[in-house]
Design a protein around this motif. Structure first.
Motif, PDB file in Angstrom:
ATOM      1  N   SER A 133       0.807  -1.220   0.000  1.00  0.00           N
ATOM      2  CA  SER A 133       0.000   0.000   0.000  1.00  0.00           C
ATOM      3  C   SER A 133       0.840   1.270   0.000  1.00  0.00           C
ATOM      4  CB  SER A 133      -0.913   0.026   1.230  1.00  0.00           C
ATOM      5  OG  SER A 133      -1.764  -1.089   1.219  1.00  0.00           O
ATOM      6  N   GLY A 134       2.164   1.119   0.067  1.00  0.00           N
ATOM      7  CA  GLY A 134       3.040   2.278   0.063  1.00  0.00           C
ATOM      8  C   GLY A 134       3.404   2.799   1.430  1.00  0.00           C
ATOM      9  N   ASN A 135       3.043   2.068   2.468  1.00  0.00           N
ATOM     10  CA  ASN A 135       3.408   2.461   3.828  1.00  0.00           C
ATOM     11  C   ASN A 135       4.806   1.939   4.154  1.00  0.00           C
ATOM     12  OD1 ASN A 135       0.821   3.617   4.516  1.00  0.00           O
ATOM     13  ND2 ASN A 135       0.056   1.515   4.552  1.00  0.00           N
ATOM     14  N   GLU A 136       5.622   2.792   4.755  1.00  0.00           N
ATOM     15  CA  GLU A 136       6.972   2.382   5.103  1.00  0.00           C
ATOM     16  C   GLU A 136       6.939   1.383   6.255  1.00  0.00           C
ATOM     17  OE1 GLU A 136      11.048   4.290   6.833  1.00  0.00           O
ATOM     18  OE2 GLU A 136       9.983   5.451   5.323  1.00  0.00           O
ATOM     19  N   LEU A 137       7.620   0.243   6.052  1.00  0.00           N
ATOM     20  CA  LEU A 137       7.713  -0.775   7.084  1.00  0.00           C
ATOM     21  C   LEU A 137       8.999  -0.628   7.886  1.00  0.00           C
ATOM     22  CD1 LEU A 137       6.552  -3.868   4.987  1.00  0.00           C
ATOM     23  CD2 LEU A 137       5.194  -2.519   6.623  1.00  0.00           C
ATOM     24  N   GLU A 138      10.057  -0.239   7.235  1.00  0.00           N
ATOM     25  CA  GLU A 138      11.366  -0.113   7.879  1.00  0.00           C
ATOM     26  C   GLU A 138      12.250   0.753   6.993  1.00  0.00           C
ATOM     27  OE1 GLU A 138      13.598  -0.276  10.838  1.00  0.00           O
ATOM     28  OE2 GLU A 138      12.350  -2.062  10.975  1.00  0.00           O
ATOM     29  N   GLY A 139      13.161   1.484   7.634  1.00  0.00           N
ATOM     30  CA  GLY A 139      14.094   2.303   6.869  1.00  0.00           C
ATOM     31  C   GLY A 139      15.370   2.544   7.656  1.00  0.00           C
ATOM     32  N   VAL A 140      16.465   2.709   6.927  1.00  0.00           N
ATOM     33  CA  VAL A 140      17.761   2.974   7.533  1.00  0.00           C
ATOM     34  C   VAL A 140      18.413   4.126   6.784  1.00  0.00           C
ATOM     35  CG1 VAL A 140      20.059   2.078   8.065  1.00  0.00           C
ATOM     36  CG2 VAL A 140      18.080   0.547   8.148  1.00  0.00           C
ATOM     37  N   GLU A 141      18.706   5.192   7.518  1.00  0.00           N
ATOM     38  CA  GLU A 141      19.456   6.303   6.935  1.00  0.00           C
ATOM     39  C   GLU A 141      20.929   6.013   7.185  1.00  0.00           C
ATOM     40  OE1 GLU A 141      19.414  11.147   6.790  1.00  0.00           O
ATOM     41  OE2 GLU A 141      17.851  10.086   7.889  1.00  0.00           O
ATOM     42  N   VAL A 142      21.596   5.572   6.134  1.00  0.00           N
ATOM     43  CA  VAL A 142      22.970   5.082   6.219  1.00  0.00           C
ATOM     44  C   VAL A 142      23.973   6.197   6.462  1.00  0.00           C
ATOM     45  CG1 VAL A 142      24.782   3.881   4.917  1.00  0.00           C
ATOM     46  CG2 VAL A 142      22.413   3.113   4.750  1.00  0.00           C
ATOM     47  N   GLY A 143      23.725   7.346   5.887  1.00  0.00           N
ATOM     48  CA  GLY A 143      24.694   8.444   5.859  1.00  0.00           C
ATOM     49  C   GLY A 143      24.880   8.801   4.398  1.00  0.00           C
ATOM     50  N   SER A 144      26.053   9.251   4.037  1.00  0.00           N
ATOM     51  CA  SER A 144      26.306   9.607   2.644  1.00  0.00           C
ATOM     52  C   SER A 144      26.636   8.366   1.819  1.00  0.00           C
ATOM     53  CB  SER A 144      27.463  10.599   2.558  1.00  0.00           C
ATOM     54  OG  SER A 144      28.684   9.949   2.867  1.00  0.00           O
ATOM     55  N   TYR A 145      26.622   8.530   0.513  1.00  0.00           N
ATOM     56  CA  TYR A 145      27.044   7.442  -0.366  1.00  0.00           C
ATOM     57  C   TYR A 145      28.494   7.076  -0.072  1.00  0.00           C
ATOM     58  CZ  TYR A 145      22.750   7.992  -3.021  1.00  0.00           C
ATOM     59  OH  TYR A 145      21.435   8.030  -3.395  1.00  0.00           O
ATOM     60  N   ALA A 146      29.312   8.065   0.255  1.00  0.00           N
ATOM     61  CA  ALA A 146      30.714   7.810   0.595  1.00  0.00           C
ATOM     62  C   ALA A 146      30.815   6.944   1.848  1.00  0.00           C
ATOM     63  CB  ALA A 146      31.463   9.125   0.797  1.00  0.00           C
ATOM     64  N   ASP A 147      29.923   7.156   2.809  1.00  0.00           N
ATOM     65  CA  ASP A 147      29.906   6.335   4.027  1.00  0.00           C
ATOM     66  C   ASP A 147      29.570   4.879   3.695  1.00  0.00           C
ATOM     67  OD1 ASP A 147      30.449   8.469   5.855  1.00  0.00           O
ATOM     68  OD2 ASP A 147      28.360   9.085   5.643  1.00  0.00           O
ATOM     69  N   PHE A 148      28.576   4.687   2.827  1.00  0.00           N
ATOM     70  CA  PHE A 148      28.197   3.331   2.442  1.00  0.00           C
ATOM     71  C   PHE A 148      29.336   2.655   1.682  1.00  0.00           C
ATOM     72  CE2 PHE A 148      25.474   0.264  -0.038  1.00  0.00           C
ATOM     73  CZ  PHE A 148      25.074  -0.492   1.046  1.00  0.00           C
ATOM     74  N   ASN A 149      29.995   3.405   0.822  1.00  0.00           N
ATOM     75  CA  ASN A 149      31.134   2.846   0.087  1.00  0.00           C
ATOM     76  C   ASN A 149      32.298   2.534   1.025  1.00  0.00           C
ATOM     77  OD1 ASN A 149      30.016   2.646  -2.476  1.00  0.00           O
ATOM     78  ND2 ASN A 149      30.449   4.791  -2.920  1.00  0.00           N
TER      79      ASN A 149
END
Length: 138
Positions: A11-27
């Motif tokens: 239905s488009g409702n958020e079940l879970e989310g993670v704000e990782v940081g920047s793309y550089a942080d994920f890399n």
């Protein structure tokens, strides 16, 4: 620009989310996985995590199931390594705010709320598997 990984229901409702940081942080995180867990061979042990572009797309629920296993291997490998310097200013600030003092490499990675990043990614992947919905890269 930040990387937000999330799962929505049908239905488009958020079940879970993670704000990782920047793309550089994920890399930075994925580079550490390549160095420690994959012994320099990109995608050899963690293909779902490391062979996916970080800027677009999704991990399907079946890929999320494999991702959980891959992250278990990351936990095992990172737990045996010493900590490294933070790669960004916001991480130093979050660490100071929440009193994070890493003793291992595992503890060097957390989300923007100071929560352990790998645990958060595992939870996100579990929600993806349970709901049958993909993890979206936003």
């Amino acid at each position: 620009m930040g990387l937000y990984l999330c799962v929505f229901d049908a239905s488009g409702n958020e079940l879970e989310g993670v704000e990782v940081g920047s793309y550089a942080d994920f890399n930075f995180f994925r580079d550490a996985v390549v160095a420690v867990v994959e012994k320099g061979r990109l995608g050899a042990v963690c293909p779902v995590l490391n062979n996916h572009p970080d800027s677009d797309g999704e991990w399907s629920s079946s890929e999320s199931k494999q991702l959980i296993t891959e992250l278990d291997q990351v936990i095992e490998g990172f737990s045996q390594c010493p900590p490294v310097e933070y790669n960004s200013h916001w991480k130093r600030q979050i660490a100071k705010t929440f009193g994070i003092k890493p003793l291992t490499l595992l503890e060097c990675f957390f989300d923007v709320d100071g929560e352990p990043l790998i645990e958060r990614l595992q939870q996100l992947a579990k929600v993806s598997v349970e709901s049958g919905q993909p993890v979206l890269f936003q």
